[in-house]
Design a protein around this motif. Structure first.
Motif, PDB file in Angstrom:
ATOM      1  N   TYR A 195      12.435 -42.022  48.501  1.00 56.16           N
ATOM      2  CA  TYR A 195      11.780 -42.985  47.624  1.00 56.16           C
ATOM      3  C   TYR A 195      10.672 -43.737  48.363  1.00 56.16           C
ATOM      4  CZ  TYR A 195      10.885 -47.101  44.830  1.00 56.16           C
ATOM      5  OH  TYR A 195      10.259 -48.076  44.121  1.00 56.16           O
TER       6      TYR A 195
ATOM      7  N   ASN B 209       9.062 -45.804  39.098  1.00 50.87           N
ATOM      8  CA  ASN B 209       9.357 -44.509  39.698  1.00 50.87           C
ATOM      9  C   ASN B 209       8.435 -44.221  40.871  1.00 50.87           C
ATOM     10  OD1 ASN B 209      11.383 -42.653  39.519  1.00 50.87           O
ATOM     11  ND2 ASN B 209      10.638 -41.672  37.664  1.00 50.87           N
TER      12      ASN B 209
ATOM     13  N   TRP C 120      13.772 -45.824  39.065  1.00 50.50           N
ATOM     14  CA  TRP C 120      14.121 -44.875  40.124  1.00 50.50           C
ATOM     15  C   TRP C 120      15.474 -44.228  39.863  1.00 50.50           C
ATOM     16  CZ3 TRP C 120      17.126 -45.926  45.030  1.00 50.50           C
ATOM     17  CH2 TRP C 120      17.079 -44.827  45.892  1.00 50.50           C
TER      18      TRP C 120
END
Length: 460
Positions: free
Chosen positions: A269, A439, A260
């Protein structure tokens, strides 16, 4: 090995950053020396000495084997010692190209240079060094990681022999920290010596050729290589909360994502993870996500990494406790909160946290107390789930211990604790299970001890 810098029996009253007393260090050509400060170490005072911002009161400083009496910024510049700090380095109102390329023209400041040509050269240089930044951008637009990368490149273009990287501020985790480490490695191979200063364990320790622990202003210990036991000492130099092999309480659920990028906030996120993994999110997490910048939504609270900085300093503790949740507190005539409710809320806060009840102002609290206050005030909203962004990042071991004890109390009071991290180190003591994503994609749940055996967490 050629000696670049040496401090012998260095002493300096602590300014307000801790003192140095009988401190010794040798820095050799080709070193990557990692200095970690613990227990009111004086690490920030040492950073100021290296930068030439203050001089030793007693002791000696040697450069290239010669004693230097009046070491200051000009001396550092003459000996090609470059300090990268959080406070000053890149010039905010200049572009990346001007920050990197213009330094070549500083001795001839009246000489003009071709701006377009300079931008193209810098763009080529950034591409070669694998730094994803444009030459026409300004530093304030960039992430902390990119700024540090540019500072290292700038030092290289200055012709630095020795770079002091002050990492005592900021957070260095996951993929971004690894990218900075790789840039340091390459610069080191090109002949630049590095000294990295930190107040807590970071990935930078993994690339060091030597490691020194600074405690109470004294060089306490030094190692020439790192192993599992040394990693443990660096992570928990003040005793921590447990020793290797000690059974701990795993009451939290971790969310781990090494990939991330920090440019996206925790809200974005979490929303992305939910959108990419809807069935998994509903089954394993079941949390609502507030709007970006908001902390509360239905039964879920999201606490960002900088929550302790979001308190209102000119209001007292009671006001900060009551301010975020007006609809959950009974109000009297004129919308005022009755004095007895205000008093009861404050008294319960002091009983729960063990803070000194005589200190009722936010300004009276230290850093970890502010962090706990910023979390506790959302307990009053009676959430079912509390999601925290990297709660331990940037904290000293004793601060981590205080926060961990508080959060375990939150869990015992019936609130489910989830926390996001880009490094698995702190999860070891808190989490039996971890949500793994890359991610934000391909979420799965794993048992921490199975997915991150001890040698794996030490490597990351």
């Amino acid at each position: 090995m050629k000696e670049l810098l040496r401090i012998v029996h260095g002493c300096l009253d602590g300014i307000d950053e801790g003192e140095l007393r009988d401190y010794n260090v040798e820095i050799y050509e080709g070193d990557i020396l990692y200095i970690q400060g613990v227990e009111d170490s004086g690490i920030r005072t040492l950073a100021k000495v290296f930068a030439g911002d203050c001089a030793l009161k007693d002791g000696s400083l040697f450069l290239n084997g010669k004693k230097v009496e009046d070491y200051d910024r000009n001396t550092a510049y003459y000996y090609r010692i470059y300090t990268i700090t959080a406070e000053r380095d890149l010039v905010e109102n200049l572009s990346v190209a001007e920050n990197l390329e213009a330094v070549r023209h500083l001795p001839f400041s009246l000489r003009l240079y071709n701006r377009k040509k300079a931008e193209q050269e810098v763009n080529d240089y950034l591409e070669k060094e694998q730094v994803d930044v444009r030459a026409d951008e300004e530093p304030w637009m960039l992430s902390q990681t990119d700024r540090k990368k540019l500072s290292i490149l700038k030092a290289n273009m200055h012709g630095a022999r020795l770079v002091i990287l002050d990492a005592t501020h900021g957070f260095y985790e996951g993929k971004e920290a690894e990218e900075i480490c790789e840039l340091i490695r390459r610069a080191n191979e090109e002949g630049i010596t590095f000294v990295i200063l930190s107040r807590y364990y970071t990935m930078f320790a993994e690339i060091a050729s030597r490691i020194q622990v600074l405690a109470g202003g004294i060089d306490l210990k030094e190692w020439g290589q790192i192993d599992e036991r040394i990693r443990f000492c660096l992570r928990r130099p003040a005793g921590g909360t447990a020793a290797p092999g000690t059974e701990t309480t795993h009451s939290f659920l971790g969310i781990y994502d090494y990939e991330w990028e920090m440019e996206d906030g925790i809200w974005q996120y979490l929303s992305f993870v939910r959108r990419q993994n809807p069935l998994f999110w509903e089954k394993e997490v079941g949390a609502h996500i507030p709007e970006p910048g908001c902390s509360f939504c239905k039964d879920t609270v999201v606490i960002p990494i900088n929550s302790g900085e979001n308190l209102v300093s000119n209001l007292d503790i009671a006001d900060n406790l009551l301010l975020p949740i007006p609809r959950r507190i009974g109000r009297g005539p004129g919308g005022m909160i009755p004095a007895n409710i205000r008093r009861n809320v404050l008294e319960k806060f002091f009983r729960t946290t063990g803070f000194d009840p005589d200190r009722t102002q936010v300004g009276d609290l230290n850093r970890i107390q502010r962090k706990i206050l910023s979390i506790y005030r959302w307990e009053l909203a009676h959430p079912r789930i509390m999601i925290l962004e990297s709660p331990y990042s940037g904290l000293m071991p004793e601060e981590i211990r205080s926060l961990r004890i508080y959060l375990q109390g939150v869990a015992k009071r019936g609130i489910r604790i989830l926390y996001f991290s880009k490094t698995p180190d702190d999860m070891r003591e808190d989490c039996e299970n971890v949500i793994l994503t890359k991610n934000g994609k391909n979420a799965k749940i794993a048992t921490f001890s199975h997915f991150f055996p001890p040698h794996e967490t030490d490597r990351l």
